[in-house]
Design a protein around this motif. Structure first.
Motif, mmCIF file in Angstrom:
data_model
loop_
_atom_site.group_PDB
_atom_site.id
_atom_site.type_symbol
_atom_site.label_atom_id
_atom_site.label_comp_id
_atom_site.label_asym_id
_atom_site.label_seq_id
_atom_site.Cartn_x
_atom_site.Cartn_y
_atom_site.Cartn_z
ATOM 1 N N PHE A 220 0.851 -1.192 0.000
ATOM 2 C CA PHE A 220 0.000 0.000 0.000
ATOM 3 C C PHE A 220 0.882 1.236 0.000
ATOM 4 O O PHE A 220 1.324 1.712 1.036
ATOM 5 C CB PHE A 220 -0.946 0.033 1.202
ATOM 6 N N VAL B 294 0.957 5.052 -0.607
ATOM 7 C CA VAL B 294 -0.035 6.134 -0.587
ATOM 8 C C VAL B 294 -0.009 6.941 -1.879
ATOM 9 O O VAL B 294 -1.066 7.238 -2.465
ATOM 10 C CB VAL B 294 0.215 7.066 0.614
ATOM 11 N N PHE C 35 -1.651 4.923 -4.897
ATOM 12 C CA PHE C 35 -3.111 4.847 -4.921
ATOM 13 C C PHE C 35 -3.761 6.228 -5.011
ATOM 14 O O PHE C 35 -4.795 6.386 -5.655
ATOM 15 C CB PHE C 35 -3.612 4.091 -3.690
ATOM 16 N N SER D 148 -6.176 7.320 -8.020
ATOM 17 C CA SER D 148 -7.520 7.806 -7.709
ATOM 18 C C SER D 148 -7.779 9.149 -8.378
ATOM 19 O O SER D 148 -8.857 9.386 -8.936
ATOM 20 C CB SER D 148 -7.687 7.932 -6.183
ATOM 21 N N GLY E 241 -8.700 0.922 -1.343
ATOM 22 C CA GLY E 241 -7.751 1.226 -0.273
ATOM 23 C C GLY E 241 -8.194 0.638 1.054
ATOM 24 O O GLY E 241 -7.371 0.133 1.828
ATOM 25 N N THR F 206 -6.012 -2.151 3.159
ATOM 26 C CA THR F 206 -5.466 -1.768 4.468
ATOM 27 C C THR F 206 -6.358 -2.139 5.643
ATOM 28 O O THR F 206 -5.878 -2.269 6.774
ATOM 29 C CB THR F 206 -5.218 -0.251 4.520
ATOM 30 N N TRP G 14 -7.823 5.519 5.318
ATOM 31 C CA TRP G 14 -7.201 5.553 3.985
ATOM 32 C C TRP G 14 -8.245 5.529 2.884
ATOM 33 O O TRP G 14 -8.064 6.132 1.827
ATOM 34 C CB TRP G 14 -6.233 4.392 3.832
ATOM 35 N N LEU H 128 -8.488 8.454 -0.030
ATOM 36 C CA LEU H 128 -8.413 8.181 -1.467
ATOM 37 C C LEU H 128 -9.619 8.756 -2.214
ATOM 38 O O LEU H 128 -9.511 9.137 -3.377
ATOM 39 C CB LEU H 128 -8.294 6.679 -1.721
#
Length: 224
Positions: free
Chosen positions: A102, A104, A107, A111, A166, A170, A175, A179
């Motif tokens: 993951f 950040v 993603f 997004s 997300g 996670t 999160w 996103l």
């Protein structure tokens, strides 16, 4: 990744590749770029990141082609390598710097790019005239930097898709919400760049896409 996970990646990749070749979704050089990119993402980010770009590509293509064909808009051209770089380039940079299941920035930038894609394609269907984001004056649909309420809701839907993803990866609602916000901010920032630098002919559409998703992705990576 395990051998089983690599097996899943290869099966999915072959299926998508067959679809691409049948429908001629990508130019030959872009096909090679796409395959290398998908394998790189799987290697550096795992299955979650791999399925994220597959989802991005397939849903984006479906929405774009369906809307343009049904509403007799300009035909959707076969995507090139520059289109791939413009949309997911920042995400690739993120994984190159920090390989993790993951990431950040990965993603958040996806997004942002995905939300903007849905906003651009669906927003032009708005019955009312859109507004230029920098002046809030009515402009013709399809104008660089034009926004509409329908486009806003489409961007929200795009962000929601990656927000759910997300959360699944996670298990953290925080999160997922971030996103969703990344998608909305990406669409807004892309419109601002479109109304300024793109209209001024300093940037083309691919560079605007790259810049907006890169900035949004980097922002969320640094702040959160």
């Amino acid at each position: 990744m395990s051998y089983e996970e690599w097996g899943i990646v290869l099966v999915v990749l072959v299926a998508v590749l067959l679809l691409i070749l049948k429908k001629k979704l990508l130019k030959p050089t872009a096909v090679l770029t796409g395959v290398i990119t998908a394998l790189f993402v799987a290697w550096r980010g795992g299955l979650g990141s791999f399925f994220a770009i597959i989802l991005f590509f397939l849903v984006g293509e479906f929405v774009t082609r369906m809307i343009r064909n049904r509403n007799q808009r300009q035909p959707h051209v076969t995507r090139s390598t520059s289109n791939i770089v413009g949309n997911i380039g920042p995400a690739i940079v993120a994984l190159a710097i920090n390989p993790t299941p993951f990431n950040v920035m990965f993603f958040a930038s996806l997004s942002a790019a995905f939300a903007d894609t849905l906003s651009s394609e669906i927003g032009v269907l708005s019955k009312g005239k859109p507004l230029l984001i920098t002046t809030l004056k009515p402009v013709f649909p399809g104008t660089d930097g034009a926004v509409s309420l329908l486009g806003f809701w489409a961007a929200l839907a795009g962000g929601l898709v990656f927000g759910i993803m997300g959360f699944i990866i996670t298990g953290n609602l925080f999160w997922g919400i971030l996103l969703i916000l990344a998608g909305l901010l990406g669409s807004i920032f892309d419109s601002v760049l479109g109304a300024t630098f793109q209209q001024w002919k300093y940037l083309d559409n691919n560079l605007v896409n790259f810049a907006s998703s890169f900035v949004v992705g980097l922002f969320f990576a640094l702040v959160f």
